[in-house]
Scaffold this active site. Structure first.
Site, short mmCIF file in Angstrom:
data_model
loop_
_atom_site.label_atom_id
_atom_site.label_comp_id
_atom_site.label_asym_id
_atom_site.label_seq_id
_atom_site.Cartn_x
_atom_site.Cartn_y
_atom_site.Cartn_z
N ASP A 197 49.62 43.22 32.18
CA ASP A 197 49.97 41.88 33.13
C ASP A 197 51.10 41.57 33.01
O ASP A 197 51.78 41.14 31.91
CB ASP A 197 48.88 40.91 32.74
CG ASP A 197 47.31 41.55 33.05
OD1 ASP A 197 47.18 42.32 33.90
OD2 ASP A 197 46.42 41.19 32.22
N ASP A 216 55.59 40.64 28.32
CA ASP A 216 56.10 39.35 28.76
C ASP A 216 55.64 37.97 27.75
O ASP A 216 56.07 36.90 27.81
CB ASP A 216 55.59 39.15 30.21
CG ASP A 216 54.05 38.88 30.27
OD1 ASP A 216 53.28 39.96 29.87
OD2 ASP A 216 53.49 37.87 30.46
N ASP A 222 52.99 46.91 28.14
CA ASP A 222 51.87 45.73 28.49
C ASP A 222 51.47 45.91 29.91
O ASP A 222 52.41 46.46 30.69
CB ASP A 222 52.62 44.36 28.03
CG ASP A 222 51.68 43.28 28.67
OD1 ASP A 222 50.36 43.26 28.63
OD2 ASP A 222 52.27 42.06 29.05
MG LIG Z 1 51.33 40.34 29.86
#
Ligand SMILES: [Mg+2]
Length: 177
Positions: free
Chosen positions: A9, A133, A7
């Site tokens: 961000d 996240d 991922d």
């Molecule tokens: Mg993220």
């Protein structure tokens, strides 16, 4: 080669400090990262939800984000033994496409451009591992999910958690043994 989907961000790029700083500046507030344990900024200031999300939709927001510590070194290392894909749910913020792509070209130029995936629903991702996240993305992922620690997800317990990129390095090196 096994595939690792990564991922963007809050995993390799750091939008959170900039988002908080901009928000505090514009709305004369004083929220810190510690205030966000298990909560999004929009949950702390629900009356400003639209304004908070609008900050992220500014076309240049993602252009000058900091790189998450050690992510370049570790990904460069893993890139020798795994197929690395950067997978970002960019459809939430279509205004970010150009800035995100330029940021990747600048900071992760060693990655194959064909391995950059701007997508919506990450359940389409076919990889052996996903480092993310956001627990929602891991819930729909069919391979091994790895939750990258973030204040928002501090309460989540159902996934393998890593605190930083040094942890990711150890995880994959130990896996090879
Ligand atoms: Mg993220």
């Amino acid at each position: 080669m096994q595939r690792i989907a990564v991922d963007m961000d809050d995993v390799i790029a750091a939008p959170l400090p900039k988002h908080l700083q901009l928000f505090n500046q514009r709305y004369n507030d004083n929220i810190s990262i510690n205030d966000l344990q298990g909560r999004y900024l929009t949950e702390l200031r629900p009356h400003l939800e639209k304004e908070i999300l609008d900050l992220l939709a500014e076309p240049d927001f993602f252009r000058d984000l900091d790189v998450m510590e050690d992510s370049q070194e570790v990904l460069e290392l893993l890139d020798r033994e795994y197929d690395i894909f950067i997978v970002t749910a960019a459809m939430e913020l279509p205004t970010s496409f150009s800035a995100k792509y330029q940021w990747l070209e600048k900071h992760f130029s060693f990655l194959n451009k064909q391995n950059i995936v701007f997508c919506g629903d990450k359940s389409i991702v076919d990889a052996d591992y996903l480092i993310d996240d956001n627990p929602k993305n891991l819930e729909v992922f069919k391979g091994q999910g790895i939750l990258f620690n973030s204040p928002y997800n501090s309460h989540v317990e159902e996934f393998k958690r890593v605190d930083n990129w040094k942890d990711i390095k150890s995880y994959f090196i130990d896996n090879k043994k």
